[in-house]
Design a protein around this motif. Structure first.
Motif, PDB file in Angstrom:
ATOM      1  N   GLY A   1       0.805  -1.218   0.000  1.00  0.00           N
ATOM      2  CA  GLY A   1       0.000   0.000   0.000  1.00  0.00           C
ATOM      3  C   GLY A   1       0.834   1.261   0.000  1.00  0.00           C
ATOM      4  N   VAL A   2       0.391   2.269  -0.751  1.00  0.00           N
ATOM      5  CA  VAL A   2       0.966   3.616  -0.725  1.00  0.00           C
ATOM      6  C   VAL A   2      -0.198   4.579  -0.531  1.00  0.00           C
TER       7      VAL A   2
ATOM      8  N   LEU B   1      -0.897   8.441   0.448  1.00  0.00           N
ATOM      9  CA  LEU B   1      -0.344   9.790   0.641  1.00  0.00           C
ATOM     10  C   LEU B   1      -1.435  10.834   0.383  1.00  0.00           C
ATOM     11  N   SER B   2      -2.607  10.598   0.914  1.00  0.00           N
ATOM     12  CA  SER B   2      -3.729  11.521   0.738  1.00  0.00           C
ATOM     13  C   SER B   2      -3.465  12.846   1.454  1.00  0.00           C
ATOM     14  N   ASN B   3      -3.857  13.933   0.772  1.00  0.00           N
ATOM     15  CA  ASN B   3      -3.812  15.264   1.379  1.00  0.00           C
ATOM     16  C   ASN B   3      -2.424  15.590   1.932  1.00  0.00           C
ATOM     17  N   ALA B   4      -1.402  15.353   1.105  1.00  0.00           N
ATOM     18  CA  ALA B   4      -0.018  15.581   1.531  1.00  0.00           C
ATOM     19  C   ALA B   4       0.622  16.765   0.820  1.00  0.00           C
ATOM     20  N   SER B   5      -0.187  17.559   0.130  1.00  0.00           N
ATOM     21  CA  SER B   5       0.303  18.755  -0.588  1.00  0.00           C
ATOM     22  C   SER B   5       1.307  18.412  -1.682  1.00  0.00           C
ATOM     23  N   LEU B   6       1.202  17.233  -2.234  1.00  0.00           N
ATOM     24  CA  LEU B   6       2.126  16.808  -3.285  1.00  0.00           C
ATOM     25  C   LEU B   6       1.696  17.388  -4.632  1.00  0.00           C
ATOM     26  N   SER B   7       2.678  17.650  -5.480  1.00  0.00           N
ATOM     27  CA  SER B   7       2.430  18.034  -6.863  1.00  0.00           C
ATOM     28  C   SER B   7       3.370  17.232  -7.754  1.00  0.00           C
ATOM     29  N   GLY B   8       3.289  17.450  -9.048  1.00  0.00           N
ATOM     30  CA  GLY B   8       4.118  16.668  -9.952  1.00  0.00           C
ATOM     31  C   GLY B   8       3.277  15.660 -10.712  1.00  0.00           C
ATOM     32  N   THR B   9       3.862  14.508 -11.066  1.00  0.00           N
ATOM     33  CA  THR B   9       3.177  13.507 -11.888  1.00  0.00           C
ATOM     34  C   THR B   9       3.246  12.131 -11.228  1.00  0.00           C
ATOM     35  N   ILE B  10       2.448  11.210 -11.776  1.00  0.00           N
ATOM     36  CA  ILE B  10       2.437   9.824 -11.296  1.00  0.00           C
ATOM     37  C   ILE B  10       3.490   9.038 -12.083  1.00  0.00           C
TER      38      ILE B  10
ATOM     39  N   LEU C   1      -7.983   2.118  -5.766  1.00  0.00           N
ATOM     40  CA  LEU C   1      -7.292   3.133  -6.558  1.00  0.00           C
ATOM     41  C   LEU C   1      -8.044   4.446  -6.378  1.00  0.00           C
ATOM     42  N   ASN C   2      -7.458   5.348  -5.620  1.00  0.00           N
ATOM     43  CA  ASN C   2      -8.092   6.628  -5.324  1.00  0.00           C
ATOM     44  C   ASN C   2      -7.150   7.752  -5.736  1.00  0.00           C
ATOM     45  N   LEU C   3      -7.469   8.378  -6.849  1.00  0.00           N
ATOM     46  CA  LEU C   3      -6.692   9.517  -7.358  1.00  0.00           C
ATOM     47  C   LEU C   3      -7.562  10.768  -7.406  1.00  0.00           C
ATOM     48  N   SER C   4      -8.618  10.794  -6.632  1.00  0.00           N
ATOM     49  CA  SER C   4      -9.580  11.899  -6.679  1.00  0.00           C
ATOM     50  C   SER C   4      -8.969  13.206  -6.171  1.00  0.00           C
ATOM     51  N   MET C   5      -9.625  14.300  -6.572  1.00  0.00           N
ATOM     52  CA  MET C   5      -9.263  15.653  -6.123  1.00  0.00           C
ATOM     53  C   MET C   5      -7.810  15.991  -6.427  1.00  0.00           C
TER      54      MET C   5
ATOM     55  N   LEU D   1       1.048  -4.447  -4.917  1.00  0.00           N
ATOM     56  CA  LEU D   1       0.335  -3.236  -4.501  1.00  0.00           C
ATOM     57  C   LEU D   1      -1.171  -3.468  -4.528  1.00  0.00           C
ATOM     58  N   ARG D   2      -1.797  -3.244  -3.378  1.00  0.00           N
ATOM     59  CA  ARG D   2      -3.244  -3.412  -3.260  1.00  0.00           C
ATOM     60  C   ARG D   2      -3.979  -2.083  -3.076  1.00  0.00           C
ATOM     61  N   THR D   3      -3.290  -1.116  -2.496  1.00  0.00           N
ATOM     62  CA  THR D   3      -3.912   0.189  -2.237  1.00  0.00           C
ATOM     63  C   THR D   3      -3.004   1.294  -2.751  1.00  0.00           C
ATOM     64  N   LEU D   4      -3.558   2.167  -3.577  1.00  0.00           N
ATOM     65  CA  LEU D   4      -2.861   3.373  -4.030  1.00  0.00           C
ATOM     66  C   LEU D   4      -3.808   4.547  -3.829  1.00  0.00           C
ATOM     67  N   ASP D   5      -3.482   5.385  -2.866  1.00  0.00           N
ATOM     68  CA  ASP D   5      -4.333   6.528  -2.519  1.00  0.00           C
ATOM     69  C   ASP D   5      -3.488   7.797  -2.563  1.00  0.00           C
ATOM     70  N   LEU D   6      -3.673   8.574  -3.605  1.00  0.00           N
ATOM     71  CA  LEU D   6      -2.988   9.866  -3.759  1.00  0.00           C
ATOM     72  C   LEU D   6      -4.006  11.004  -3.795  1.00  0.00           C
ATOM     73  N   SER D   7      -5.150  10.797  -3.199  1.00  0.00           N
ATOM     74  CA  SER D   7      -6.236  11.773  -3.283  1.00  0.00           C
ATOM     75  C   SER D   7      -5.897  13.083  -2.585  1.00  0.00           C
ATOM     76  N   ALA D   8      -6.611  14.147  -3.017  1.00  0.00           N
ATOM     77  CA  ALA D   8      -6.522  15.479  -2.394  1.00  0.00           C
ATOM     78  C   ALA D   8      -5.108  16.027  -2.408  1.00  0.00           C
ATOM     79  N   ASN D   9      -4.482  15.985  -3.572  1.00  0.00           N
ATOM     80  CA  ASN D   9      -3.188  16.613  -3.780  1.00  0.00           C
ATOM     81  C   ASN D   9      -3.287  17.534  -4.990  1.00  0.00           C
ATOM     82  N   SER D  10      -2.168  17.850  -5.576  1.00  0.00           N
ATOM     83  CA  SER D  10      -2.153  18.708  -6.769  1.00  0.00           C
ATOM     84  C   SER D  10      -1.390  18.035  -7.896  1.00  0.00           C
ATOM     85  N   ILE D  11      -1.549  16.743  -8.000  1.00  0.00           N
ATOM     86  CA  ILE D  11      -0.833  15.962  -9.005  1.00  0.00           C
ATOM     87  C   ILE D  11      -1.482  16.180 -10.371  1.00  0.00           C
ATOM     88  N   SER D  12      -0.665  16.343 -11.383  1.00  0.00           N
ATOM     89  CA  SER D  12      -1.148  16.635 -12.732  1.00  0.00           C
ATOM     90  C   SER D  12      -0.657  15.577 -13.707  1.00  0.00           C
ATOM     91  N   GLY D  13      -0.879  15.838 -15.004  1.00  0.00           N
ATOM     92  CA  GLY D  13      -0.464  14.883 -16.014  1.00  0.00           C
ATOM     93  C   GLY D  13      -1.505  13.790 -16.208  1.00  0.00           C
TER      94      GLY D  13
END
Length: 683
Positions: free
Chosen positions: A72-73, A75-84, A121-125, A94-106
C-alpha cells in the motif's frame, strides 16, 4: 555429523529465497525512490524515503508482514504536486494506491494497468488530465475513485467489467457528452455511485434501479432528463439521493416513503412539479431535504414538523402556499432553512430555533404577517437572518438586534416599527444591515459605530430622525450607506470622511442642513453621491473634483457659489437644479455652458451688481421722496402756524369788517326769504 543431501537442498532453497527477497526489496525501494523523484513535497512527507531506510519504513507505505513486499501507498492530502511515475507498476503486490486530495497533474500512466492486485485506486481531487486508459484488467478493484479531476474524452464504458466494485467515483470531470452506460447495472455490489457533473445526459438507465446494495446515488449537475423515477423506491438501502441541477420532470412519487433509511434528499434545480405527497412525512431519518428551484405548489404536509433529525431544509423558489408546518424544527437540530420566494401566509413558525443551533434563517419574499415571534430573541447562533418582503408588523424582538455571529440582518420591505436597539453593538461581525421600506423611527444609535465589519447599511424610506452619529466614521469597511427618505436633521458629520471604503452615499429627501463637509472629498472610493432634497447651504467643496464620481445629485437645496467644473462633466443640469445661487464658473469648460440651463457665475455677478445699483437708486429715490414730503409737511405746518398768529392778532384789534369777511369766507351765503320779490306768472 555429516550433512545430508536433503539438508543441503533445503539450505540452497533458503539462500535463493533470501537472495530473491533481498533483490525484490531493492527493486521496490528503487521504484519508490523514482516515484519520489516525480513529485514535489513542500511539507517533507517523504523525507524518510531514502537509501538508509527500508521501504516498509517509508511514510505512507505499508508492507506484507511476512514477505516485506509493498502492499500500500497512501499519501492523501499531503500537498504533493508533480506527476504519477510509471514505476508504480513495479510494485507487484500493490493493493492500495491513494494519492487523493493533492495537486498531481499529467496523465495516469498506462503501466498502472499492470498493477493487477490493486483493490483500491483513489486519485480523486487532483489535476489529472487526458483520456482514461482501459482499466478493466484491474479485476480485483473494489474502490475506483477518479472524481474531481480534469479527465476528458469518452466516458469509460468498460466500467461495467469491474464487477467487484463497491465504490465508483467518476464525477466532476470533463468527459464528452454521453448517456449513462447500461452496463453500470452489472455492478451488483456497488454501494457508492458518484457520477455528478461529468457531462451525462438522457434518462437514468433502468438497470441502475436494480443495484440493491446502493447507498449513495449521485447524478447531480448533469443533463439528465425524463420523469422522476418511481423505480428508485426499489433501492431500499439508499440513504443519499443527489439528483439536483438536472432537467427531471414529473412529481415526487408517494413510493419514495419506502426508502426508510433516507437521510439526504436533494432534487433541487429541476423542473419537478405537483404537490408533495403527505407520505414523505414518514421519512423519519431525513437530515437534508432540498427541493428548491422547482415548480412545486400547494401546502407542505403538516407531518414534516415531526422530523427529528432535520438539519437543513430548503424549498425556496417554488410556489408553495398556505400555512407553514407549525412544528418544523421543534424536535430537530435544525441548522439551516431557506423557504424564500414562495407564497406562505399566516404567522411565522415559532420553533425553527428550538434547538439553538439555527445559523441560517431565510424567508424572503413570502406573505407571512403579524408580529415576528419573540421565541427568536435567544437565537444567538444566527449568522444569516433574512425575512424581507413579507407583511410583518410590530417591533423586532429585542434580542434579535444583538446577534454575536450574524453577518447579515435583512428585515427590509415590511411594516416593522420601533427603533434600532443599542444591542446592535453585540452584532460585531455584521457586514450587512438592511432595514429599508419599513416604519422604523427614533434616532440612529451611536452603537452603530461599533460594527467595524459593516459594509452595507440601508435604512432608507423609514422615519428615522435626529442626526447621523459621528461614530459613523468608525466604519472603515462601509461601502454602501443609504439613509434617504427619512426625517434626519443636522449636518453631515465630518467624520464621514473616515469611511474610506465608501462607494455609494445617499442622504436624499431628509431635512439635513449646514454645509457639505470638505472631508467628503477624502472618500477616494466614492462613486455615487446623492444629497438632493435637503436644506444644505454653502458651496459644493472643490475637493469632490478629485473623486471618481459617476453620479451626483445636489438638487433642491440652498447651495450657492460655482459648481466645480469636473462635476459639470458627469452630471446633467437636473443634478444642480433648485439651488438659486449655484452657477457655472467662467472657466475653459465654457463649452458646457452653451448647452446648460444653469446660470453663469458672471451673469449672477452682473445681476447682483445691477441689483445692487438698482437697489441703491431706489433707496436714493425713496430718501429723496421722504425728504421732499418732509419739507412740504414742514412748509404747511409753518403756513398754518402763521395764519393762526394772524387770526389771533385780528381778533385782538376788533376790526368787524375783517371779522365778518373771515366769518363769511368760511360759511355759505344764505337767502333772505322775507325780502324776496314775487315772480310774475307767464301768460
Amino acid at each position: 555429523m555429516p550433512t545430508s543431501p536433503l539438508q543441503i537442498y533445503f539450505w540452497c532453497i533458503l539462500l535463493l529465497a533470501n537472495v530473491g527477497i533481498s533483490t525484490s526489496l531493492r527493486l521496490e525501494r528503487d521504484a519508490l525512490l523514482d516515484i519520489k523523484s516525480c513529485v514535489e513535497d513542500p511539507q517533507n512527507y517523504l523525507s524518510n524515503w531514502d537509501e538508509s531506510h527500508s521501504p516498509c519504513q517509508f511514510h505512507g507505505v505499508t508492507c506484507n508482514k511476512i514477505s516485506g513486499e509493498v502492499t500500500g501507498v497512501s499519501l492523501s492530502n499531503a500537498s504533493l504536486s508533480g506527476t504519477i511515475s510509471p514505476s508504480f507498476s513495479l510494485l507487484h503486490q500493490l493493493r492500495t494506491l491513494d494519492l487523493s486530495a493533492n495537486s498531481i497533474s499529467g496523465i495516469i500512466p498506462a503501466a498502472l494497468t499492470n498493477c493487477t492486485n490493486l483493490q483500491v485506486l483513489n486519485l480523486s481531487m487532483n489535476s489529472l488530465t487526458g483520456q482514461l486508459h482501459d482499466l478493466s484488467s484491474l479485476l480485483k478493484l473494489q474502490v475506483l475513485d477518479l472524481s474531481t479531476n480534469s479527465f476528458s474524452g469518452a466516458f469509460p464504458v468498460w466500467i461495467g467489467m469491474l464487477s467487484g466494485l463497491t465504490e465508483l467515483g467518476l464525477g466532476e470531470n470533463s468527459f464528452d457528452e454521453a448517456g449513462v452506460p447500461e452496463s453500470i447495472g452489472l455492478l451488483k455490489n456497488l454501494t457508492w455511485l458518484f457520477l455528478g457533473q461529468c457531462n451525462l445526459r438522457g434518462e437514468i438507465p433502468a438497470s441502475v434501479f436494480h443495484l440493491e446494495s446502493l447507498g449513495t446515488l449521485d447524478f447531480s449537475r448533469n443533463q439528465m432528463t425524463g420523469v422522476f423515477p418511481k423505480a428508485i423506491s426499489n433501492l431500499r438501502n439508499l440513504w443519499k439521493i443527489e439528483l439536483y441541477q438536472n432537467n427531471l420532470t414529473g412529481e415526487i412519487p408517494p413510493e419514495l416513503a419506502h426508502l426508510t433509511l433516507l437521510s439526504e434528499f436533494d432534487v433541487s434545480q429541476n423542473q419537478l412539479t405537483g404537490v408533495l405527497p403527505k407520505e414523505i412525512a414518514s421519512l423519519k431519518k431525513l437530515k437534508v431535504f432540498h427541493i428548491y428551484r422547482n415548480n412545486f405548489y400547494g401546502e407542505l404536509p403538516a407531518g414534516l414538523g415531526d422530523w427529528e433529525f432535520l438539519e437543513s431544509f430548503s424549498t425556496y423558489e417554488n410556489q408553495f402556499s398556505g400555512k407553514f408546518p407549525a412544528n418544523l424544527g421543534r424536535f430537530s437540530p435544525l441548522n439551516a432553512i431557506d423557504i424564500s420566494e414562495n407564497y406562505f401566509t399566516g404567522e411565522f413558525p415559532k420553533f425553527l430555533c428550538q434547538s439553538n443551533k439555527l445559523q441560517f434563517l431565510l424567508a424572503l419574499s413570502n406573505n407571512f404577517s403579524g408580529e415576528f415571534p419573540t421565541s427568536y430573541s435567544s437565537c444567538k447562533t444566527l449568522e444569516r437572518f433574512r425575512v424581507s418582503q413579507n407583511q410583518f408588523s410590530g417591533s423586532i424582538p429585542h434580542g434579535m438586534w444583538g446577534l454575536p455571529n450574524a453577518v447579515i440582518i435583512d428585515v427590509a420591505n415590511n411594516g416593522f416599527t420601533g427603533g434600532i436597539s443599542s444591542d446592535i453593538s453585540i452584532s460585531a461581525t455584521l457586514t450587512q444591515l438592511l432595514l429599508q421600506n419599513n416604519n422604523f423611527s427614533s434616532e440612529l444609535p451611536v452603537e452603530l459605530g461599533n460594527l467595524s465589519q459593516l459594509q452595507k447599511l440601508v435604512a432608507s424610506n423609514n422615519r428615522f430622525s435626529g442626526q447621523i452619529p459621528a461614530q459613523i466614521g468608525n466604519l472603515k469597511q462601509l461601502s454602501y450607506l443609504h439613509l434617504e427618505q427619512n426625517a434626519l436633521e443636522g449636518s453631515i458629520p465630518p467624520e464621514i470622511g473616515l469611511c474610506n471604503s465608501l462607494v455609494d452615499l445617499n442622504l436624499a429627501e431628509n431635512s439635513m442642513s449646514g454645509q457639505i463637509p470638505d472631508t467628503v472629498g477624502s472618500l477616494l472610493m466614492l462613486n455615487s453621491l446623492n444629497l438632493s432634497y435637503n436644506m444644505f447651504s454653502g458651496e459644493i467643496p472643490d475637493a469632490l473634483q478629485s473623486l471618481r464620481l459617476s453620479y451626483v445629485d445636489f438638487s433642491h437645496n440652498n447651495l450657492s457659489g460655482p459648481i466645480p467644473p469636473q462635476l459639470l462633466m458627469i452630471a446633467e443640469d437636473d443634478a444642480f437644479s433648485e439651488n438659486s445661487d449655484l452657477c457655472v464658473p467662467d472657466t475653459p469648460e465654457r463649452w458646457r455652458q452653451s448647452a446648460t440651463s444653469l446660470r453663469s457665475c458672471q451673469w449672477i455677478d452682473n445681476h447682483r451688481s445691477f441689483s445692487r445699483r438698482r437697489l441703491f437708486a431706489v433707496l436714493i429715490m425713496v430718501i429723496s421722496l421722504v425728504v421732499l414730503l418732509s419739507g412740504l409737511a414742514c412748509l404747511r405746518y409753518e403756513n398754518d402756524r402763521l395764519e393762526d398768529i394772524n387770526r389771533k392778532q385780528d381778533t385782538e384789534s376788533g376790526d368787524d369788517s375783517d371779522s365778518k369777511w373771515i366769518a363769511e369766507s368760511f360759511h355759505a351765503r344764505g337767502v333772505n326769504t322775507s325780502a324776496a320779490l314775487p315772480v310774475p306768472m307767464a301768460k
